[in-house]
Design a protein around this motif. Structure first.
Motif, PDB file in Angstrom:
ATOM      1  N   LYS A   1       0.832  -1.210   0.000  1.00  7.85           N
ATOM      2  CA  LYS A   1       0.000   0.000   0.000  1.00  7.85           C
ATOM      3  C   LYS A   1       0.868   1.263   0.000  1.00  7.85           C
ATOM      4  N   MET A   2       2.040   1.176   0.618  1.00 10.04           N
ATOM      5  CA  MET A   2       2.949   2.316   0.706  1.00 10.04           C
ATOM      6  C   MET A   2       3.852   2.441  -0.524  1.00 10.04           C
ATOM      7  N   GLY A   3       3.653   1.574  -1.525  1.00 10.79           N
ATOM      8  CA  GLY A   3       4.374   1.721  -2.782  1.00 10.79           C
ATOM      9  C   GLY A   3       5.567   0.812  -2.979  1.00 10.79           C
ATOM     10  N   PHE A   4       5.789  -0.139  -2.082  1.00 18.85           N
ATOM     11  CA  PHE A   4       6.910  -1.068  -2.218  1.00 18.85           C
ATOM     12  C   PHE A   4       6.538  -2.202  -3.165  1.00 18.85           C
ATOM     13  N   LYS A   5       7.522  -2.679  -3.918  1.00 20.11           N
ATOM     14  CA  LYS A   5       7.347  -3.793  -4.849  1.00 20.11           C
ATOM     15  C   LYS A   5       8.374  -4.877  -4.517  1.00 20.11           C
ATOM     16  N   ARG A   6       7.945  -6.129  -4.626  1.00 22.67           N
ATOM     17  CA  ARG A   6       8.855  -7.255  -4.395  1.00 22.67           C
ATOM     18  C   ARG A   6       9.846  -7.364  -5.551  1.00 22.67           C
ATOM     19  N   VAL A   7      11.138  -7.426  -5.193  1.00 20.35           N
ATOM     20  CA  VAL A   7      12.180  -7.527  -6.217  1.00 20.35           C
ATOM     21  C   VAL A   7      13.068  -8.757  -6.038  1.00 20.35           C
ATOM     22  N   SER A   8      12.979  -9.392  -4.865  1.00 18.37           N
ATOM     23  CA  SER A   8      13.875 -10.515  -4.595  1.00 18.37           C
ATOM     24  C   SER A   8      13.409 -11.208  -3.317  1.00 18.37           C
ATOM     25  N   GLN A   9      14.229 -12.134  -2.867  1.00 22.13           N
ATOM     26  CA  GLN A   9      14.023 -12.780  -1.566  1.00 22.13           C
ATOM     27  C   GLN A   9      15.357 -13.303  -1.081  1.00 22.13           C
ATOM     28  N   HIS A  10      15.419 -13.569   0.217  1.00 20.70           N
ATOM     29  CA  HIS A  10      16.619 -14.182   0.778  1.00 20.70           C
ATOM     30  C   HIS A  10      16.247 -15.038   1.983  1.00 20.70           C
ATOM     31  N   ALA A  11      17.171 -15.883   2.357  1.00 19.06           N
ATOM     32  CA  ALA A  11      16.979 -16.728   3.536  1.00 19.06           C
ATOM     33  C   ALA A  11      17.292 -15.908   4.782  1.00 19.06           C
ATOM     34  N   PHE A  12      16.521 -16.165   5.805  1.00 16.26           N
ATOM     35  CA  PHE A  12      16.691 -15.525   7.111  1.00 16.26           C
ATOM     36  C   PHE A  12      16.613 -16.647   8.136  1.00 16.26           C
ATOM     37  N   PHE A  13      17.555 -16.687   9.060  1.00 13.05           N
ATOM     38  CA  PHE A  13      17.554 -17.770  10.039  1.00 13.05           C
ATOM     39  C   PHE A  13      17.056 -17.292  11.385  1.00 13.05           C
ATOM     40  N   MET A  14      15.998 -17.958  11.844  1.00 14.90           N
ATOM     41  CA  MET A  14      15.472 -17.764  13.184  1.00 14.90           C
ATOM     42  C   MET A  14      15.957 -18.968  13.971  1.00 14.90           C
ATOM     43  N   GLY A  15      17.094 -18.780  14.640  1.00 18.11           N
ATOM     44  CA  GLY A  15      17.728 -19.932  15.269  1.00 18.11           C
ATOM     45  C   GLY A  15      18.173 -20.884  14.184  1.00 18.11           C
ATOM     46  N   ASP A  16      17.674 -22.142  14.215  1.00 21.90           N
ATOM     47  CA  ASP A  16      18.050 -23.103  13.173  1.00 21.90           C
ATOM     48  C   ASP A  16      16.961 -23.257  12.104  1.00 21.90           C
ATOM     49  N   ASP A  17      15.939 -22.394  12.150  1.00 21.77           N
ATOM     50  CA  ASP A  17      14.842 -22.454  11.196  1.00 21.77           C
ATOM     51  C   ASP A  17      15.086 -21.475  10.044  1.00 21.77           C
ATOM     52  N   GLU A  18      15.281 -22.029   8.855  1.00 25.74           N
ATOM     53  CA  GLU A  18      15.463 -21.172   7.688  1.00 25.74           C
ATOM     54  C   GLU A  18      14.105 -20.666   7.211  1.00 25.74           C
ATOM     55  N   GLN A  19      13.978 -19.348   7.162  1.00 24.83           N
ATOM     56  CA  GLN A  19      12.751 -18.705   6.724  1.00 24.83           C
ATOM     57  C   GLN A  19      13.064 -17.833   5.510  1.00 24.83           C
TER      58      GLN A  19
END
Length: 173
Positions: free
Chosen positions: A145-163
């Motif tokens: 709504k604020m004008g952002f567009k998805r351009v990519s993604q990356h892995a993020f680790f919450m402890g040992d959980d890859e998100q």
């Protein structure tokens, strides 16, 4: 809405920054993650030594959002080499943007995003970007709504959980 003020954090604000950081992060993500992964992440991301280093980084900026006498949220911005990754040329990263649970849906998130865009313009940046968890549907809808567009993604680790975090970009020129 109360009178809003953005106050840049200083080294002396370390304890307050750590407390609001942990509080808002837990409020946002604790339900969807195991206690072990939450603890592992918080112990690393909000360790005093790490926060102190971030506060002392020239191209990183932390701000508290004050509504009257209350601190209702905070913001962390990065430019140049302080950015967590290279997403776009001449950009500013919004690394953290959090509002305390009791103060959500009052326009404070919009205020912080607009403040980030103003800082980017002042630094002559042409875009702003951020990462948002793929399952944080409310935040994703807000950023869109604020004008952002998805351009990519990356892995993020919450402890040992890859998100997966979606990378969202907004051009501001």
């Amino acid at each position: 809405m109360n009178q809003l003020e953005l106050i840049q954090c200083k080294v002396e604000d370390l304890a307050k920054l750590k407390a609001i950081g942990i509080e808002t992060y837990k409020d946002t993500f604790e339900v969807q993650n195991t206690p072990e992964n939450m603890k592992a992440y918080l112990d690393t991301a909000y360790a005093e030594s790490k926060l102190l280093e971030e506060l002392q980084t020239a191209d990183s900026f932390f701000y508290f959002l004050q509504a009257g006498a209350q601190t209702v949220g905070y913001l962390k911005l990065n430019v140049n080499q302080a950015q967590t990754e290279e997403i776009a040329e001449n950009s500013l990263e919004i690394e953290r943007i959090y509002i305390r649970k009791a103060h959500c849906r009052k326009g404070y998130g919009r205020y912080l995003l607009q403040a980030a865009e103003e800082k980017a313009r002042a630094l002559e940046k042409s875009s702003v970007w951020l990462g948002v968890w793929e399952y944080n549907l409310n935040a994703r809808a807000f950023y869109e709504k604020m004008g952002f567009k998805r351009v990519s993604q990356h892995a993020f680790f919450m402890g040992d959980d890859e998100q997966i975090d979606f990378i969202l970009l907004k051009n501001i020129v």
